[in-house]
Design an enzyme around this catalytic site. Structure first.
Site, PDB file in Angstrom:
ATOM      1  CB  THR A 129      -0.845  -0.135   0.862  1.00 21.24           C
ATOM      2  OG1 THR A 129      -1.053   1.330   1.318  1.00 21.24           O
ATOM      3  CG2 THR A 129      -0.317  -0.533   2.437  1.00 21.24           C
ATOM      4  CG  ASP A 131      -2.786   4.307   2.102  1.00 20.02           C
ATOM      5  OD1 ASP A 131      -1.968   5.497   1.502  1.00 20.02           O
ATOM      6  OD2 ASP A 131      -3.679   4.382   2.671  1.00 20.02           O
TER       7      ASP A 131
HETATM    8  O1  F6P Z   1      -4.654   3.047   0.269  1.00 23.93           O
HETATM    9  C1  F6P Z   1      -4.462   3.792  -0.810  1.00 23.93           C
HETATM   10  C2  F6P Z   1      -4.876   4.450  -0.931  1.00 23.93           C
HETATM   11  O2  F6P Z   1      -4.606   4.854  -2.124  1.00 23.93           O
HETATM   12  C3  F6P Z   1      -5.467   5.617  -0.184  1.00 23.93           C
HETATM   13  O3  F6P Z   1      -3.824   6.514   0.139  1.00 23.93           O
HETATM   14  C4  F6P Z   1      -6.316   6.015  -0.391  1.00 23.93           C
HETATM   15  O4  F6P Z   1      -7.369   6.801   0.471  1.00 23.93           O
HETATM   16  C5  F6P Z   1      -7.569   5.008  -1.265  1.00 23.93           C
HETATM   17  O5  F6P Z   1      -6.661   4.070  -1.241  1.00 23.93           O
HETATM   18  C6  F6P Z   1      -8.570   5.412  -1.740  1.00 23.93           C
HETATM   19  O6  F6P Z   1      -8.874   4.242  -2.360  1.00 23.93           O
HETATM   20  P1  F6P Z   1     -10.475   4.090  -4.386  1.00 23.93           P
HETATM   21  O7  F6P Z   1      -8.328   4.289  -5.048  1.00 23.93           O
HETATM   22  O8  F6P Z   1     -11.098   3.450  -3.531  1.00 23.93           O
HETATM   23  O9  F6P Z   1     -10.759   5.926  -4.584  1.00 23.93           O
END
Ligand code: F6P
Length: 326
Positions: A129, A131
């Site tokens: 991830t 994050d």
């Molecule tokens: O967990 C990775 C991430 O990019 C986060 O930083 C973000 O909040 C989320 O996923 C966004 O998710 P999606 O691509 O489902 O909008």
């Protein structure tokens, strides 16, 4: 204990640069140890639908340096239900697959742990991830690349900010974690960072901006984590604009471009190390654990120890960012 013979891999949750390197490492090391290896397309949702393909050594050629995940990913609601997991298990059972490697974040690990509890499938988690919000590893796959991307973007914004003496609020991803924001703040010399972990009031921010202005800063960048309790870049920019008029103020939301791009050398190596470690762990009888790397050493911790636990922000980096942004 019966030795693992058939290993499957899937990528789950938000994609992250380096996931392909992890897929390649799991596939190649499984074959190296003479095990059969299967790829599951589309994360848990794909597993429920039986999208499984046997992989060979060349199935993962030339993916090491590619962004995203060639196996595709998803966030599956159905896998949260017992019925969904039962369908997924039936597909594995039919092919005799006895172990599953999951590359993803804590939601994906929660699913893997439950899957193991329900049906006894051996599971190993690889932290993937952008994050960096998982405990029990110094870095997650994708974090380094994403922060490099953010740094490059903010450097570009800085060029235009400087040319017009502007103040830019830049929103970065991270969900409820401030890791990306803090690292980007230090790497780009931003004047302040607004984190979910340490609420900065607007008055306090304005005070920091005022001091910067008095210290002859001509332009400034404030990095805003998307989980900032005072709002995203747009909201913060509006609040500051109302009360502090010195700068012409702009905002930028970097969004999903932070998730794309070729993985950095660091992420390729991290993912390669973790992928091999995951397979060797399975062959060693380990199960229901996450592979981590702490102080350059592979560590295995129970999957549940990385579920729903906030990785505390690096206080030392925060301290440094405050010293350097004057
Ligand atoms: O967990 C990775 C991430 O990019 C986060 O930083 C973000 O909040 C989320 O996923 C966004 O998710 P999606 O691509 O489902 O909008």
């Amino acid at each position: 204990m019966k030795e693992v013979q058939k290993i499957a891999i899937l990528t789950s949750g938000g994609d992250a640069p380096g996931m392909n390197a992890a897929i390649r490492a799991v596939v190649r090391s499984s074959i190296y140890y003479k095990k059969e290896v299967y790829a599951i397309y589309g994360g848990y949702a794909g597993l429920i639908e039986g999208k499984i393909k046997k992989f060979h050594v060349r199935s993962v050629s030339k993916i090491l340096g590619k962004g995203g995940t060639v196996l595709k990913s998803s966030r599956s609601e159905e896998f949260r239900t017992y019925e969904g997991r039962q369908k997924a298990y039936n597909h594995l059972k039919k092919l005799g697959i006895d172990a599953l490697v999951v590359v993803g974040g804590d939601g994906s690990f929660a699913g893997a742990h439950q899957f193991h509890k329900d049906f006894g499938v051996k599971v190993i988690g690889i932290p993937g991830t952008i994050d960096n919000d998982l405990p029990n590893t110094d870095f997650t796959i994708g974090y380094d690349t994403a922060t490099n991307t953010v740094t490059e973007c903010i450097d570009k914004l800085r060029d235009t900010a400087n040319s017009h003496n502007r103040l830019f609020f830049v929103e970065v991803m991270g969900r409820d974690s401030g890791y990306i924001a803090l690292r980007a703040c230090i790497a780009t010399g931003a004047i302040a960072v607004m984190l979910p972990e340490e609420k900065m009031e607007i008055d306090e921010l304005i005070q920091v901006l005022r001091i910067g202005y008095q210290n002859k800063k001509t332009s400034s960048v404030v990095v805003v984590a998307e989980g900032n309790p005072n709002g995203g870049a747009y909201e913060v920019a509006q609040k500051v604009k109302e009360r502090y008029k010195e700068y012409d103020t702009k905002y930028t939301v970097l969004g999903h471009l932070q998730r794309g791009g070729a993985p950095s050398c660091f992420d390729r190596i991290l993912a390669s190390q973790m992928g091999v470690a995951a397979v060797e762990a399975l062959l060693d009888g380990k199960n229901d654990v996450m592979v981590g790397i702490i102080n350059n050493k592979i560590k295995f911790t129970p999957l549940v120890d990385s579920v729903g636990i906030h990785n505390p922000i690096d206080e030392e980096l925060l301290r440094i960012s405050k010293i350097l942004s004057i």
